[in-house]
Design an enzyme around this catalytic site. Structure first.
Site, mmCIF file in Angstrom:
data_model
loop_
_atom_site.group_PDB
_atom_site.id
_atom_site.type_symbol
_atom_site.label_atom_id
_atom_site.label_comp_id
_atom_site.label_asym_id
_atom_site.label_seq_id
_atom_site.Cartn_x
_atom_site.Cartn_y
_atom_site.Cartn_z
ATOM 1 N N SER A 212 0.997 -1.436 0.186
ATOM 2 C CA SER A 212 0.017 0.061 0.190
ATOM 3 C C SER A 212 0.960 1.207 0.100
ATOM 4 O O SER A 212 0.426 2.437 -0.380
ATOM 5 C CB SER A 212 -1.049 -0.202 1.172
ATOM 6 O OG SER A 212 -0.317 -0.169 2.332
ATOM 7 N N ILE A 213 2.052 1.115 0.698
ATOM 8 C CA ILE A 213 2.762 2.479 0.685
ATOM 9 C C ILE A 213 3.874 2.562 -0.338
ATOM 10 O O ILE A 213 4.182 3.554 -0.868
ATOM 11 C CB ILE A 213 3.428 2.503 2.310
ATOM 12 C CG1 ILE A 213 2.191 2.942 3.079
ATOM 13 C CG2 ILE A 213 4.465 3.497 2.347
ATOM 14 C CD1 ILE A 213 2.691 3.049 4.584
ATOM 15 N N LYS A 231 12.954 0.987 -4.050
ATOM 16 C CA LYS A 231 11.838 1.149 -3.462
ATOM 17 C C LYS A 231 11.207 2.417 -3.542
ATOM 18 O O LYS A 231 11.753 3.580 -3.107
ATOM 19 C CB LYS A 231 12.073 0.709 -1.976
ATOM 20 C CG LYS A 231 10.825 0.489 -1.061
ATOM 21 C CD LYS A 231 11.269 -0.057 0.160
ATOM 22 C CE LYS A 231 9.864 -0.241 1.239
ATOM 23 N NZ LYS A 231 10.416 -0.640 2.453
ATOM 24 N N ASP A 370 9.874 -6.103 12.620
ATOM 25 C CA ASP A 370 8.783 -6.416 11.606
ATOM 26 C C ASP A 370 9.398 -7.724 10.993
ATOM 27 O O ASP A 370 9.223 -7.648 9.601
ATOM 28 C CB ASP A 370 8.383 -5.366 10.746
ATOM 29 C CG ASP A 370 7.184 -5.817 9.785
ATOM 30 O OD1 ASP A 370 6.379 -6.780 10.128
ATOM 31 O OD2 ASP A 370 6.975 -5.063 8.791
HETATM 32 N N1 ATP Z 1 17.216 -5.363 -0.778
HETATM 33 C C1 ATP Z 1 16.338 -6.338 -1.572
HETATM 34 N N2 ATP Z 1 16.535 -7.168 -2.354
HETATM 35 C C2 ATP Z 1 15.910 -8.066 -2.940
HETATM 36 N N3 ATP Z 1 14.552 -7.892 -2.720
HETATM 37 C C3 ATP Z 1 14.000 -6.953 -2.011
HETATM 38 C C4 ATP Z 1 14.888 -5.975 -1.367
HETATM 39 N N4 ATP Z 1 14.241 -5.244 -0.455
HETATM 40 C C5 ATP Z 1 12.831 -5.489 -0.980
HETATM 41 N N5 ATP Z 1 12.842 -6.742 -1.805
HETATM 42 C C6 ATP Z 1 11.650 -7.339 -2.239
HETATM 43 O O1 ATP Z 1 10.488 -6.596 -2.042
HETATM 44 C C7 ATP Z 1 9.506 -6.961 -1.098
HETATM 45 C C8 ATP Z 1 8.659 -5.749 -0.353
HETATM 46 O O2 ATP Z 1 10.039 -4.996 0.217
HETATM 47 P P1 ATP Z 1 9.573 -4.185 1.729
HETATM 48 O O3 ATP Z 1 9.078 -5.383 2.426
HETATM 49 O O4 ATP Z 1 10.712 -3.576 1.846
HETATM 50 O O5 ATP Z 1 8.484 -3.234 1.210
HETATM 51 P P2 ATP Z 1 6.871 -2.969 2.028
HETATM 52 O O6 ATP Z 1 6.275 -2.115 1.348
HETATM 53 O O7 ATP Z 1 7.510 -2.541 3.495
HETATM 54 O O8 ATP Z 1 6.530 -4.308 2.313
HETATM 55 P P3 ATP Z 1 5.937 -5.266 3.410
HETATM 56 O O9 ATP Z 1 5.383 -4.268 4.681
HETATM 57 O O10 ATP Z 1 4.575 -6.100 2.813
HETATM 58 O O11 ATP Z 1 7.013 -6.200 3.951
HETATM 59 C C9 ATP Z 1 10.200 -7.787 -0.095
HETATM 60 O O12 ATP Z 1 9.458 -8.818 0.269
HETATM 61 C C10 ATP Z 1 11.385 -8.548 -1.610
HETATM 62 O O13 ATP Z 1 10.504 -9.268 -2.115
#
Ligand code: ATP
Length: 547
Positions: A212-213, A231, A370
């Site tokens: 979502s974010i 990201k 988390d």
């Molecule tokens: N450094 C990285 N290397 C490889 N894949 C990554 C990396 N960072 C993020 N990802 C991929 O992207 C996905 C989402 O990243 P992240 O968890 O940081 O985002 P989020 O928006 O906070 O998601 P959530 O809150 O659902 O965990 C991870 O589950 C992973 O599959």
């Protein structure tokens, strides 16, 4: 040591709350499984506690009513001011809210009409309408970012919310439709302040993940050719957050007005402030970058970089809305099949992950709060990878010292020390009858025998001696374990204790770890195993501890 386990209908599991009254030791080599199912009706068979529940004063006594009315003008002023601050985005959000409400409302109506056709009466779930845990959770998921985070916050704060809601909101998933790549490109151009291809050789147009974010895309850096992920904060998310957080604030104010007891249960100051702060931190990638860097410094200082890592952040192409970091390659720690193809001994990977995480509780400025399945990986090079430092907690040495005693007391079933540890952690200005409290805690843990239990027998082969030791564990399923924990919280609160949020974050984390343990090392007892240093012996070596 090789470990195998007999499966008894479910995954082989080892309890976090290992109940050593029941171990069943069998002669070597003989696998044995026993399933025990007892009447499990925690709803009807309530424990009787000797605690005195404090009687809330009647909020509408004439004196109280007068006080309350005096605060009315301030409430109206606050609400008007908040609405002005929210501005037109409030109207847009309202329209989206109505749409979500109608969507879940029609699901509810469909379920009601199905139920009225059956001979059994309307289930309680349906009677409560959209306020029941199930429909409220669905509504939150449709409402997006703020509400999903609010839902996850509810799931992680059993000290503040009713157990049915805490349990239901553990299923609150954060998945959202992907933002079209052109929008992501536009944000990247604006944030980087130069053409995208001057920074990256390429950016994959299909996202790796979309929540979502934020949305995550794979890319490669120009010049160094390093693989990275980007990201990107979703467009307009801050507006949605401001509108939603203001709305939550207004609701909290109204609730507080209607029932001043809420202010005492820290709804106003506690929850709203907490959600506001932690959400606003999550939409600031400078904060996330700082959390990652601090974790990397901790690994470096403790000499743990051969065992674990977190992605390196590329500052020159990171901003408040864009986070460029090293791409890690690996599999989530819960993907047993892939893990066994990478390492021969998943148990030792798990032990490493646990030690690194426990070590960070005090030795690092903040701990990763988390570490769910998607955020803890086994990397191709055998190291453990920690991802997503959006939610972190900070724990004071005093709370952690009490937490250590609490965890040890679960393993040893020493209820007096459990009671005093909980008293140490929970804020209260009352005098607590520690003995009665200990007896009530004991009742809770004895009630574990009423749970739907299962005995798992694990054979553990010592590779050096080739001897086979067989041990058995009594296990309870995850939801029941949550219920057990909620009982501990509930009885503690009945003695007037209020726990800090970090307590809930830690417990949630332990439950996640328990899930990994069940999968990867069924005969491991996290709280008793000598190889896991929960009791922090590294505390003083690295000077960044929080006071
Ligand atoms: N450094 C990285 N290397 C490889 N894949 C990554 C990396 N960072 C993020 N990802 C991929 O992207 C996905 C989402 O990243 P992240 O968890 O940081 O985002 P989020 O928006 O906070 O998601 P959530 O809150 O659902 O965990 C991870 O589950 C992973 O599959």
């Amino acid at each position: 040591m090789a470990v195998s386990a007999v499966r008894c209908g479910r995954l082989p599991i080892t309890p976090f709350f290992h109940h050593h009254r029941h171990p069943l030791l069998l002669s070597s080599g003989k696998d044995y499984s026993l399933r025990r199912r007892r009447l499990n009706n925690r709803g009807s068979k309530r424990l009787i506690f000797s605690a005195r529940y404090s009687q809330a004063q009647d909020p509408f006594s004439s004196r109280r009513l007068q006080d309350t009315l005096e605060t009315l003008p301030k409430l109206v002023e606050d609400i008007v001011q908040t609405s002005i601050n929210t501005g037109p985005r409030g109207a847009l959000r309202l329209a989206q809210g109505i749409q979500a409400f109608l969507g879940v409302g029609s699901e509810w109506l469909a379920d009601v009409s199905k139920s009225t056709n059956s001979s059994v009466g309307l289930p309680t779930q349906l009677q409560l309408g959209l306020l029941s845990p199930l429909y409220l959770r669905r509504l939150f998921e449709r409402m997006g970012a703020t509400y999903i985070k609010l839902g996850q916050f509810i799931a992680s704060a059993p000290t503040l919310f009713p157990p049915e809601y805490v349990q239901e909101f553990q299923n609150c998933f954060d998945r959202a439709p992907a933002v079209p790549f052109e929008h992501i490109q536009k944000i990247l151009r604006e944030e980087l302040g130069r053409p995208i291809d001057s920074v990256y050789e390429y950016v994959d147009s299909t996202p790796i993940a979309s929540a979502s974010i934020a949305q995550v895309h794979g890319a490669r850096l120009r010049g160094s050719h390093e693989d990275v992920v980007i990201k990107v904060l979703k467009p307009g998310i801050e507006d949605v957050l401001v509108a939603d957080l203001n709305f939550v604030y207004v609701v909290a104010r109204i609730l507080e007005f209607l029932n001043p007891e809420f202010s005492r249960t820290s709804l106003q100051v506690g929850i709203v402030k907490d959600i506001r702060e932690s959400m606003l931190e999550e939409v600031d990638f400078y904060k996330e970058a700082a959390n990652i860097e601090s974790f990397r410094r901790y690994l470096e200082a403790m000499g743990l970089t051969q065992q674990a890592t977190a992605p390196k952040v590329y500052q020159y192409c990171s901003t408040q809305r864009v986070l460029t970091m090293q791409r890690l390659y690996g599999v989530p720690l819960t993907d047993l099949d892939s893990i066994t193809s990478l390492v021969s001994n998943p148990e030792s990977s798990l032990i490493t992950a646990l030690n690194v995480w426990f070590g960070s509780l005090l030795a690092c400025e903040s701990f990763h709060a988390d570490v769910h399945a998607g955020n803890l990986w086994l990397l191709r090079d055998g190291r453990i990878g920690f991802l997503d430092f959006g939610i972190v907690g900070r724990i004071s040495p005093k709370t952690w010292a009490a937490m250590e005693v609490f965890l040890a007391s679960i393993a040893t079933e020493e209820y007096e020390s459990m009671a005093s540890a909980l008293i140490e952690m929970g804020a209260t200005n009352k005098d607590i009858d520690a003995e009665a409290f200990a007896r009530d805690l004991e009742k809770i843990f004895l009630s574990i025998q009423d749970l739907d239990t299962e005995i798992v027998v694990a054979t553990a082969r010592e590779t050096t001696t080739k001897a086979t030791a067989v041990s058995a564990n009594l296990v309870v399923d995850e939801r029941q374990m949550n219920a057990l924990f909620l009982d501990v919280v509930r009885v503690s609160e009945s003695y007037g204790l209020r726990f800090p949020r970090e307590f809930a974050l830690l417990m949630k984390q332990l439950l996640y770890f328990d899930r990994y343990t069940r999968l990867l090392a069924p005969s491991l007892n996290m709280l008793q195993d000598q190889r896991i240093s929960i009791v922090s012996n590294r505390r003083s070596k690295y000077g960044d501890g929080v006071n």
